[in-house]
Design a protein around this motif. Structure first.
Motif, PDB file in Angstrom:
ATOM      1  N   VAL A   1     -93.383 -75.234  17.139  1.00 58.90           N
ATOM      2  CA  VAL A   1     -92.343 -75.775  16.264  1.00 58.90           C
ATOM      3  C   VAL A   1     -91.419 -76.718  17.022  1.00 58.90           C
TER       4      VAL A   1
ATOM      5  N   SER B   1     -92.044 -73.597   5.730  1.00 61.77           N
ATOM      6  CA  SER B   1     -91.038 -74.322   6.511  1.00 61.77           C
ATOM      7  C   SER B   1     -91.703 -75.106   7.638  1.00 61.77           C
ATOM      8  N   HIS B   2     -91.330 -76.391   7.757  1.00 57.73           N
ATOM      9  CA  HIS B   2     -91.820 -77.230   8.845  1.00 57.73           C
ATOM     10  C   HIS B   2     -90.669 -77.767   9.691  1.00 57.73           C
ATOM     11  N   SER B   3     -89.466 -77.326   9.406  1.00 59.39           N
ATOM     12  CA  SER B   3     -88.282 -77.763  10.144  1.00 59.39           C
ATOM     13  C   SER B   3     -87.987 -76.790  11.272  1.00 59.39           C
ATOM     14  N   ALA B   4     -87.697 -77.334  12.450  1.00 59.10           N
ATOM     15  CA  ALA B   4     -87.379 -76.480  13.597  1.00 59.10           C
ATOM     16  C   ALA B   4     -86.126 -75.665  13.313  1.00 59.10           C
ATOM     17  N   PHE B   5     -85.102 -76.282  12.714  1.00 58.06           N
ATOM     18  CA  PHE B   5     -83.850 -75.590  12.442  1.00 58.06           C
ATOM     19  C   PHE B   5     -84.067 -74.432  11.473  1.00 58.06           C
ATOM     20  N   PHE B   6     -84.760 -74.696  10.360  1.00 60.90           N
ATOM     21  CA  PHE B   6     -84.956 -73.639   9.372  1.00 60.90           C
ATOM     22  C   PHE B   6     -85.918 -72.575   9.881  1.00 60.90           C
ATOM     23  N   SER B   7     -86.824 -72.950  10.773  1.00 58.00           N
ATOM     24  CA  SER B   7     -87.693 -71.943  11.370  1.00 58.00           C
ATOM     25  C   SER B   7     -86.885 -70.962  12.204  1.00 58.00           C
TER      26      SER B   7
END
Length: 449
Positions: A278, A336-342
């Motif tokens: 990620v 989810s593909h977002s680092a923040f939301f991961s």
């Protein structure tokens, strides 16, 4: 924070409980942190080990999980041996053997050798946690016992908080004497267990008679309290170990624990690799610091949820809500593909997975005592740990066949939700008498450490 009414009532009680907490719990907590780091550091080693040894995702999942078969096979016998020969000798034996095996794991040359080392590590470490639960029963009344267990369980998230940055730093900087950094990671993190054997042998008393830090009057007081507590529970004493091992409610708890173990150990073992994918080109040290975030939040949640569970004397909904949160978060990671939301979703997983534990392990004490409690807790822990085999291995197979970790996370999320459903249908226990609180809460604030 003030103690509950009736818990601290005279000077000898205050002094004795404080000495027990100060003298026993910090050391046992530190040992559990060491144990859990050795259990999960394979996830960090995999960041460079898998390529060097040509280990596939399925093979890694099997290597991570086979540890729990060794743990499962020897857990109940280990508890019985501990009671027979004494905690000081037996826990020292556990430490030296698991430390030696952990160090030797750094010298494996193939996937098959790694399987053998991980299985042997499970055999060596088997019985440590249920043995500690049994050992605490020699010193603490029921009203203090769950708080003591809760403090030790906090070693799980703290092991990841401490172990993450240290493991990442070792992977990035330890390349000595021609050995790869992942080998040094396993060797260096196995040394504390082996070294702790000597401290355990000399510092940990097996029984009250060996406790030099207590006066004769204090020993007599706690012995009398424990004996009186046993006499007040004649109904629970009638359950033998054999009956405990086939008790439907014990197996109900074991099934809840299996689902939780399946998903939680999937999270623990695969998190470094998933986080690396990620975050992209982050260093191993950087990944270690990012992984601190979910585990720190899980540590705080463990304290708050267990306190609230005790104040309301409610278990089922606290357990179900915690694992449901973790399950929903894992299912959401699939989209989810977002680092923040991961990172946010992994934090939610940690909050739910860790806050479940003190509440869960306070439930057996509501209907088991003595040897039946030791056997029941060992069985529940053993079956939960089989989930620790099934989860990482299943996710490894899914990842190898699909090329994507997210489907494995969805599978783990479903097991969290199954545990939530099973928790909701647990029989509702009778409320305890006012002078016998259940005690999963105030883990830090009332331990005196």
């Amino acid at each position: 924070m003030a103690s509950a009414p009736g818990i601290i009532s005279n000077p000898i009680e205050t002094a004795t409980i404080r000495k027990l907490r100060m003298r026993l719990l910090p050391f046992l907590f530190a040992l559990y942190v060491v144990a859990f780091i050795d259990r999960i550091n394979l996830g960090f080693a995999a960041l460079t080990m898998n390529r060097e040894l040509a280990i596939t995702s399925q093979q890694f999942g099997f290597a991570a999980g086979i540890f729990f078969w060794g743990y499962f096979l020897f857990e109940i016998p280990s508890n019985l041996i501990l009671h027979r020969i004494g905690a000081r000798v037996w826990i020292a034996r556990i430490l030296i053997t698991w430390g030696a095996v952990a160090i030797l794991t750094g010298f494996v040359e193939s996937a098959n050798q790694l399987y053998i080392a991980r299985f042997a590590l499970g055999l060596a470490e088997a019985g440590y946690f249920p043995g500690i639960v049994l050992y605490l029963g020699y010193w603490f009344r029921q009203r203090e016992r769950a708080q003591a267990i809760g403090l030790i369980l906090m070693g799980m998230p703290l092991a990841s908080v401490v172990g993450g940055p240290i493991s990442g730093f070792i992977l990035d900087h330890a390349h000595w004497f021609g050995l790869s950094s992942w080998r040094w990671l396993l060797i260096l993190e196995g040394l504390p267990a082996a070294a702790s054997m000597f401290l355990t042998y000399f510092l940990l008393p097996s029984r009250l008679a060996e406790a030099r830090f207590l006066t004769g009057e204090e020993k007599a007081w706690i012995a009398g309290q424990l004996e009186r507590e046993d006499r007040q529970k004649p109904g629970t004493q009638s359950m033998s170990v054999a009956r405990t091992l086939v008790n439907p409610r014990v197996w109900h708890l074991a099934c809840i624990g299996f689902g939780h173990g399946f998903a939680t150990y999937t999270f623990s073992f695969w998190l470094p690799q998933i986080m690396k994918s990620v975050l992209g080109e982050q260093s191993n040290t950087g990944i270690g610091f990012v992984i601190m975030i979910p585990n720190l939040l899980g540590l705080v949640a463990m304290i708050l949820v267990s306190r609230h569970s005790d104040r309301t004397l409610e278990r089922r909904y606290h357990m179900a809500t915690s694992v449901a949160l973790a399950g929903i978060a894992l299912l959401s990671l699939g989209a989810s593909h977002s680092a923040f939301f991961s990172v946010v979703l992994f934090s939610a997983v940690a909050i739910g997975a860790y806050s479940f534990l003190p509440v869960f392990f306070s439930v057996p004490g509501e209907f088991l005592t003595g040897f039946s409690a030791a056997a029941g807790i060992a069985l529940v822990t053993s079956v939960s740990n089989l989930g620790g085999f099934a989860g990482p291995y299943t996710v490894g197979i899914i990842r190898q066949r699909t090329g994507n970790s997210r489907y494995g996370l969805i599978c783990a999320g479903i097991f969290f939700l199954i545990s939530a459903g099973l928790a909701l249908v647990l029989p509702k226990p009778a409320l305890p008498a006012p002078d016998q609180p259940l005690g999963a809460a105030d883990v830090v604030f009332e331990t005196g450490v």
